[in-house]
Design a protein around this motif. Structure first.
Motif: not given
Length: 298
Positions: A101-114
């Protein structure tokens, strides 16, 4: 299509005493771009699969946090939300190396953002984009109208009243988290974590403050905040403080606040514009991640 190539993997975490973490992947298995979707407290990865049909041409990675599915539970009093993050980080580093993997995005909902905030601060993943969905880098439970009620529920938790807890906590969240002007018609029951994991999530989340971790990020990602104006779990004050710190550190930041949308009813604007003025969550995420939107529904 994103719902293709479904694969469940039970990863053994060598750095965490060979505990397990359940990971589900979908989407384009040949892509060197990945979008990681991290669920909120009291839920499982399944809540985040609602995004699967909207994100195309990338590898999608869903993770069951400790204590649900096949993911090993934690001794509640000996750990914190940081231990969720370190386990997820170990798993993602392995996936990045194996899948190149060369590039990553993270989508964090609620606790997931922490959790996403901690992952960015570890500087071990090629994170280019962070999306805070009704979330922030901290939560100030003293400001929450429901915090006292939640803490009372947690304090009274014991083996004799678990049947009551599995009803009372979700009902409380549903009642307080959605906008009072709208009705939440989505059935969340199949997306709930086990009771013990719910309690652990809430305890860990309510005492988390990772704002200082932003100073540890070596290369700032582009940061998108998708927020509900009526969110009483992560008040916009906390999101604003996180956003301002990212901006002060030189990050490219954008915020979209949906009026009359609460913590759980983001699903109302997932693929529909808000009052014909604000673009849908789907549209904003695809634009931010430079993913081409598809007209095909599944």
């Amino acid at each position: 299509m994103s719902l293709n190539n479904y694969e469940q993997t039970i990863m053994t975490l060598v750095d965490h005493d060979n505990t397990q973490l359940e990971v589900v992947t979908m989407g384009d298995s040949k892509s060197d771009r990945a979008v990681v979707l991290i669920h909120g407290a009291i839920m499982t990865y399944k809540i985040m699969t609602v995004f699967a049909k909207y994100l195309h041409g990338v590898r999608l990675i869903f993770i069951n946090c400790p204590g649900r599915g096949e993911s090993t539970e934690l001794d509640r009093m000996s750990h914190s939300l940081v231990d969720y993050a370190t386990r997820i980080n170990e798993a993602l580093v392995s996936i990045v190396n194996d899948a190149k993997i060369q590039e990553m995005a993270i989508i964090g909902y609620s606790m997931g953002g922490l959790i996403a905030t901690k992952l960015a601060a570890y500087n071990t993943l090629p994170i280019k984009h962070l999306v805070y969905l009704n979330s922030a880098a901290k939560i100030d439970f003293k400001e929450l109208r429901i915090s006292k009620l939640l803490m009372e529920l947690v304090k009274d938790m014991n083996s004799d009243n678990q049947d009551g807890m599995i009803k009372s906590i979700p009902e409380l969240i549903l009642d307080q988290g959605i906008s009072k002007k709208q009705q939440n018609t989505f059935n969340f029951t199949e997306y709930f974590a086990p009771v013990d994991a719910m309690v652990t999530d809430l305890l860990y989340t309510l005492r988390s403050d990772y704002l200082a971790d932003l100073d540890e990020i070596a290369q700032m990602p582009d940061v998108l905040f998708l927020l509900g104006e009526d969110d009483v779990i992560f008040p916009n004050k906390d999101s604003k403080e996180t956003m301002e710190k990212f901006e002060a550190l030189g990050a490219n930041v954008r915020s979209v606040i949906y009026p009359e949308v609460g913590h759980l009813d983001f699903l109302r604007v997932l693929d529909k514009p808000h009052d014909g003025e604000l673009r849908s969550i789907e549209s904003n995420i695809n634009e931010w991640l430079s993913i081409e939107e598809s007209d095909v529904t599944e």
